[in-house]
Structure formats: C-alpha cells, structure tokens
Design an enzyme around this catalytic site. Sequence first.
Site, PDB file in Angstrom:
ATOM      1  N   LYS A 160     -15.210 -21.685 -11.577  1.00  0.00           N
ATOM      2  CA  LYS A 160     -15.921 -20.911 -10.557  1.00  0.00           C
ATOM      3  C   LYS A 160     -16.214 -19.513 -11.105  1.00  0.00           C
ATOM      4  O   LYS A 160     -15.343 -18.911 -11.766  1.00  0.00           O
ATOM      5  CB  LYS A 160     -15.059 -20.827  -9.296  1.00  0.00           C
ATOM      6  CG  LYS A 160     -15.742 -20.223  -8.071  1.00  0.00           C
ATOM      7  CD  LYS A 160     -14.798 -20.277  -6.868  1.00  0.00           C
ATOM      8  CE  LYS A 160     -15.407 -19.762  -5.587  1.00  0.00           C
ATOM      9  NZ  LYS A 160     -14.478 -19.864  -4.439  1.00  0.00           N
ATOM     10  N   SER A 215     -16.622 -21.837  -0.437  1.00  0.00           N
ATOM     11  CA  SER A 215     -17.456 -21.144  -1.389  1.00  0.00           C
ATOM     12  C   SER A 215     -17.473 -21.775  -2.785  1.00  0.00           C
ATOM     13  O   SER A 215     -18.369 -21.506  -3.562  1.00  0.00           O
ATOM     14  CB  SER A 215     -16.990 -19.699  -1.522  1.00  0.00           C
ATOM     15  OG  SER A 215     -15.683 -19.639  -2.054  1.00  0.00           O
ATOM     16  N   SER A 243     -12.010 -22.582   0.741  1.00  0.00           N
ATOM     17  CA  SER A 243     -13.104 -22.601  -0.228  1.00  0.00           C
ATOM     18  C   SER A 243     -12.970 -23.609  -1.361  1.00  0.00           C
ATOM     19  O   SER A 243     -13.922 -23.841  -2.097  1.00  0.00           O
ATOM     20  CB  SER A 243     -13.289 -21.206  -0.833  1.00  0.00           C
ATOM     21  OG  SER A 243     -14.012 -20.402   0.061  1.00  0.00           O
TER      22      SER A 243
END
Lengths: 482, 472
Positions: free
Chosen positions: B63, B138, B162
């Site tokens: 990420k 996310s 997330s």
Amino acid sequence: MRYRCVIGLEIHVQLSTKTKAFCSCPADVFDLPPNTAICPVCTGQPGALPVPSEEMIRYAVKAALALNCRINLYSRFDRKNYFYPDLPKGYQISQYFYPIATGGYLEIDGDEGRKKVRIRRLHIEEDAGKLMHEGDSITKATYTLVDMNRCGVPLIEIVTEPDISSPREARVFMEKLRSIVRYIGVSSGDMEKGALRCDANISVVDTQTGRQSNRVEVKNINSFKFVERALEYEFNRIVEALERGEDVERETRGWDMSTKTTVSMRGKEEESDYRYFPEPDIPPIVLTEEYVENVKKEIPELPDEKALRFVREYGLPEYDARVLTASRELADFYEECVRAVGRPKELSNWIMTEVLRELNERNLEITQTKLTPQHFADLFKLMDEGKISIKIAKDIFPEVFETGKMPSQIVREKGLEQISDEKLIEEIVRKAMAENPDAVQQYRDGKKKVMGFFVGYVMRETKGKANPELVNKIAQKLLEGD
Amino acid sequence: MDFRRLTVEDCLRLPREEREKLVSLSLETIERLDPKIKAFISVNGNVSFRREGEFWGVPISIKDNILTLGMRTTCASKILENYESVFDATVVKKLKEKGFAIVGKVNLDEFAMGSSTERSAFFVTRNPWDLERVPGGSSGGSAASVAAGMVVASLGSDTGGSVRQPAAFCGVVGFKPTYGLVSRYGLVAFASSLDQIGPITKTVRDAAILMSVIAGRDPNDATTVERKVDFLSGIEDGVSGMRFAVPEEIYEHELEKGVAEAFEESLRLLERLGARVERVRLPHLKYSVATYYIIAPAEASSNLARYDGVKYGLRLKGTGLRETYMKTRNVGFGEEVTRRIMIGTFTLSAAYYEAYFNKAQRVRKKIASELNDVLSEYDAILTPTSPVTAFKIGEIKDPLTYYLMDIFTIPANLAGLPAISVPFGFSNGLPVGVQIMGRRFEDGKVLRIARAIEKHSPYNEDGRFPLPEVEA
C-alpha cells in the site's frame, strides 16, 4: 515599599543526555553546522515514530527529586499542536495533562533571608529548531533558513509558583537552579548557550490599594544578568502605569538586548489554542517506587546540605560555606585542598578571594585550570618557613594560576625569597639611621610613627623581600638605642 | 502454472526455475491487467530481490502509505506526489530480508481516509469482480491487486476496516492484527492509536505466513509489544467446541439481503463444524462510528500537520509564511482529508475538547471493555465484514452513509483486537466477507477460525475462494 513585585518563572533546562528525546541523534548540537544532527524522526518525515529516551526520563526524575518534587509514577506525553517552520511535525511532544513531577520547592537566599520558592510542576518536552532570517531581521528578510539540529533535544520545563518577590530573587533562583542541575549532572546550565532559558510572569501589587496589575510575560531572557535587568525594567514600567492610575496590557513581551528594554510580542487575544491531546505514539510512562528510590541514590550531596556540612566540619562562616558550595567542582576542589593541606579557614579565604577573582576575570571554571592542592601546600609551606610574606604569596598567585608552576619554583626563579638575615637587615637599618639622624631623633622624642619610615626604607632596599616581622623587631631595637 | 492463482505457499513449492519467473510473471500480469484495474501507483520494473530467504522471488505489492526505499510513497495525495521514501518501513525491511520482491506500490484513499479508493488524488481503482464497482478501501489497491492475481499477496493498513473491508469487497482475505503486534514504523500515520498494518492474501494460511514475517516488537515503534504469537501451528485445528457470539445489534442495521444470507450460512457451517453460535447484546456498539469519527480525525489533524510545504512534498509559495501554508495545504489535500482535518481541529480545540475528544476517549474505553467482556466468555465475535457488497463507483455521495458502512469493522480498531475478513459466498454475484474478531493477542485463534470457514466453505474450490476473471 508601596509596590510589591510578584514573579513566577517558567524555565527550560536542556538535558545533557547522549541522544535526543525521541531518536538516536546526538543531543549536544551546539556549534554543529546546520542540519548535521538530524534523522527521519526529528525532522518529522512521514512514517517516522518517536521512541522516548530512558536516559531522558531518568534525568528528569533526578532533577525533580533534587527540586523536592513529588514524582508521578504515572505520566504521559501529549502533543502541543501549532504550525511553525522550526517545528517539523507541526506539534511538539510535551507533557500537559500528566507531568512527570509536581509540587516541589527550591530554597534560595531571598531579600529577607532564606526562602522557599514553590515549584508547581516539572515536565519533559522536546526542543524546536532554529530559524535563521536573512539579514537577521524577521520583518525584512526575503527568506528564512531552518536549522533542525535542535529539533528533539530533550528539555525539562520547570514552572514555579508566583513566590518570587523581586528581580534580584529571580536571578538568585536561576543561579541556584543552575547550580543544582550542574551538581546532579543533568545539564550544563549554560544560559548563554541556551541550555537554561527563562520566561517570567510578572505583576505588581499596590499595597496601599490592594490592587494588582495585569500579568505580563517576559520572554527571550538569555543571561542571569538580564533576568534581573529585564524584570527591573518591567517592574518599573508597570509601577509607572499604576502611578498614572492605569494598567499595563496583559501581553507577552520580549527582552531586547540591544535597547535593554522589553517590547510587545503579542497580546492576549493572539494566544494560541494548542489543541493538546495524548500522544498516541508513546505509551504512558509508568515508574515504580523502586526506580525512584534508585534514582534518588544517584543524587549527590546538594549545595544546601554541603554548605551546612562545611560549616559543621570546617568551622566556616555560613556565607563562606555557601560561596564555596555554589559550584560542585569548586566545593570538591576546596575539600581536596583541605584533605591535602589542612587549614580549612585559611584555604577558604584563599579560594574565595584569590581563586574566585582569577576565575571570574578569565571566565573559567575551576576544572579548567591547572590549580591543584599541591600548589597550596607548597605556598603555605613557603609562608610557614618564612621564605615569603603573604604579600609576595598574593603577588605570585596569578602566575601560579596561569602557568601551573609551583610557587617555590616561581620564588626561586624570581629571587623572591624573603630576607631573614638579621645581620643584613641590621646593616640596612643602621644605614637608614645614619642617613636620617632627624628621624631617629623624632622617634626617640616619642613620635613612634616614624618607625614606618624605617621599615619602608628597608623594604625599598630589599625590593620587598625582607621579612617584615624581623624588620620591625630590629628597627625597634636599634631605634630605642643600644 | 497459472500465476494469477498462486498463493505464497504455492510459490514455496515451485522448482527453482519456475520461481525465478515469478517477478516477471507478476510484472507481465500488471502490464496486461492494471490498465483495467488501476491498482498500482508505482511499478518497480526492475525490482531487485535476493535469491535467498525463504520467500525469495515472491512478488508482493505494498500500500502506498508504507515507506519502501527506492520508491515513492505518495499516500495517494498530491501533497506527497513526489515524496521519495527515505527509509524502509520495518515491515518492508522484514519482507525484503525474507526475499519477497516488492513489485509495486498500490492505490488507496488519500492518506487511507476512505472506504472505496475513490478518494485517491490520482485515480479510482476498480473491483476485479466488476470494473464498474469500487474495490473497497482504503487498501483498495492492495485488495484489487491480489484479487486480480497481479501479485501473490499485499500489505495494507487498517485504521477502521481498511484492510478487511476491501478484502471482503474483492473476495480475498484481510487480516488486522492485535494493535502493537506489527510495527507502524514507516507507515504514514493516519490515526496512530488505531492504525495497524495487515496482510491481504488469497488464503488464510498465507495471511498467517505473512504475519509470522512482519510481526514482532520493534525498537523504532514504542507501541509494539514483546509477545510471541504463533500464527500457523494450530491453524488447521478447527472450531469444534468453540463458542461464538453474534451481536444482536448487527440486525438493527440495513444489511444487504445477500450479505445477511451468506453470513447466516457461515454461522450454520460453523455449527456443523462443532461450534456453538449465540446471540449477545453489545449496547455500546452503536456508538462506534461516532467515537471513531472523533478520535481518528483528531489524531489525523495532528499527524497531517507536518505537510506544510517547508521540508518536503508539495510547496506552493505565497506571500509570507501563513499564505504558503494555506496554499500548499488547500491544493495538496483532497476534500475528504480536508474535512477530517477540520473535524479533528474542531474536536481538539480547548472549547470542545471535553465535549468531544475526551468523551469519545471514554466511550472508546467503554466499547473496548464491552467487547472484552463478551470475549471473556466467547472465543470470537462474528459479524459480516461490511453491511454491503462492493458498490458502484460514484454511487455513495453522502459522507455519513459512507462512514456508517464501517460499523462492523471499527470496533476492532477501537479496542485493538485482532480481526479478519474471510470471503464466504456471494450477494448478487459479488463476494461477501465474514468478520471474526478475537481476544487481544489471540491472533492465532482468529486465523484458525477463518481457516475452518475457508476450508469447508461450499463456495470454495480446494479450500480457496475463487478469483474473478479479468479481461485484459
């Protein structure tokens, strides 16, 4: 005095730990080229996290104990949020809600004798960086450079109660505090280098009307002298306002070194909201009683205790004892000398006058000199044996101090050894009498003061080296007729 | 060998010459599929990996809010668009040491603030099951990159769900460890007391494997703890004799019908496997979202203060300091980030601190103790991961509706508990995730329960949830 001064201090002490507060950069950054002692943590890089230094916590506890504070076994870090370029994270890690220590005091030599100044709290926080404005003026600069070396240097903030009653007491408090942080080895206490900084809150009470002025905060005080000067200036400024039947603004003012005045920095309405909240990156500091006890054991004898002991053990007057114990190094040196030489009172006189004068003139600490107890042993022996007078001893002392040479060596090299040859002194006295029959007559007529003339004569002839006792004895004997 | 279907475990069994090819296969797949999926912010075309370490050559994505030396870390924000990582996050360092090959950095909602990856400042990532839909967020880039089979696994970060929610939306496994087990050093902070890095993988066993690589106390993160947790050894031991709690309160929310059905089916499966499932009451659960949306923005408002245009990142010069700050931050931050900074700044202000932030802290404690009480009697708490399946891009516009979707995932963050989303069944052809929340430091048990569901799920082939077909 109609106007009573009320002062509280907020003092920042830079801790002399090996590393910064929350990273492994060195904490001693004074004089380093800009931005050479920095890392991702202290420059606030994304993703970097603070890890508190254990040494810093220990130092803070030590300082708190030396200031008679209560150690809070549970304390916590909080964030103080504000934007400024010298604060790379946009917040300062501090302790707001739960400081590491509260409720202490420091005893000082106040205007009306010994007094305790209470300490409200002591907490740990990190320092900010340094801004360098082009051309040194924040208003005219077209750019400003940021030096982040100082970011994250560990500080303790000490907040006193408003117990200080005069600018002089504020200075004395600061000097005493410096002495203590140096004794316990947690800070250099050097105000000129910013290791000790002080903001003062001052207000004035009109004792006739009972009215109290607004409180003014004075910042940027960077020497012991200016603590007193700035507060005197501010005291007078407030009194003048009160006498006009007015009051001063409640505001923050800065001490301006160049004009020796204080100038307004910001008013009350410009006070920031720092949005304090618990620092989520650092778990609370939980200490044990045992830990605190262990730190307590590391605290050496502090100046007050030491002074009392000096009075007891060496029979010194309290004043002398306090002067000698103001610095741990000086006190240690004195004790070393006493151990090597004995004669505590005599040594105390020498150190308080001759040694302190030399130190002050040259702006040195005792540890930076070549002076050893042996120098005094040697000096005292020369005097004991009548080889030099106390006058010669004091004359040669600056050279001893400067060069570290033994007094006996200097006496030898300069031929300063005292003349105790009775025959020689007698010869000179007789010569003086022969040359000055009038004076002899005057003496014999009862004007005993003329004696000084003969002694002076001998001293002049011997370049001051004649043993003064002998000169007196011989001159008296000869003048009174043989 | 079908690269897209490979798990970490599969990779370990490959002969050396096949294993050598993994990185180029990954890069080829990215080149082929990512124009459709748009998971990657940066791809490391000449990724170097050592041919040593147990996992050498296994391609993985990270990420883009986790620092990776040699690559940018943008947080999908204009303010960090050109920010080169200045060190390796601890988790990245650990992965590299074990030989994993980091082939790219993947998309997210800006600074991890969002649940759909629509809030990325750069582009929207697509759900591999339906390109018209969001991958969740996310960590949407992580989940999509794994579900599309462009990488074998990924690391995401989970502040309020997330990792788990995008895993549920994309039909993969997402695990949020106990707070303090995985170092946050090098994770760009959103809400420090809630953030935790976690793996997104194709199987539960892979999640356990990644956990054993990345977990452990880190001297650079004071919130990590010294705790030996065994993630793998009991993972096949099943759920027989376990007791699970299902909060009544979940039915008070608008649950998508297919989600509710799949969830009920998973409960029946667990019962068949020898577990007992009981309904419990968690009366404070309903305050989770409100509590979260006070604490997370408060911490964020402070964590994001460092992006001021002074040291790095975007800098838009204005006349004077204040204007430079304002210009830089106005342009640098997107709408959602700005909204949260403003909420946080408000709730921390002296006048409202007591009413909002402090109260939220107290409610957080209450919620945590309520969860811990239930968990003292039950082995785990089960919920759907999300009340809905992947929604259409642009479909949800109202921030409150958007926030309320996190209702089931937020409590684990507030209480620091381990929680996993394991794919189970479908609703209208879209994957559904079941969430298992366990006791602190019982991450191993959470994985074991998830593994039991995965192993016996009728929707799985060979104990694996299917992968979507993606057309290039």
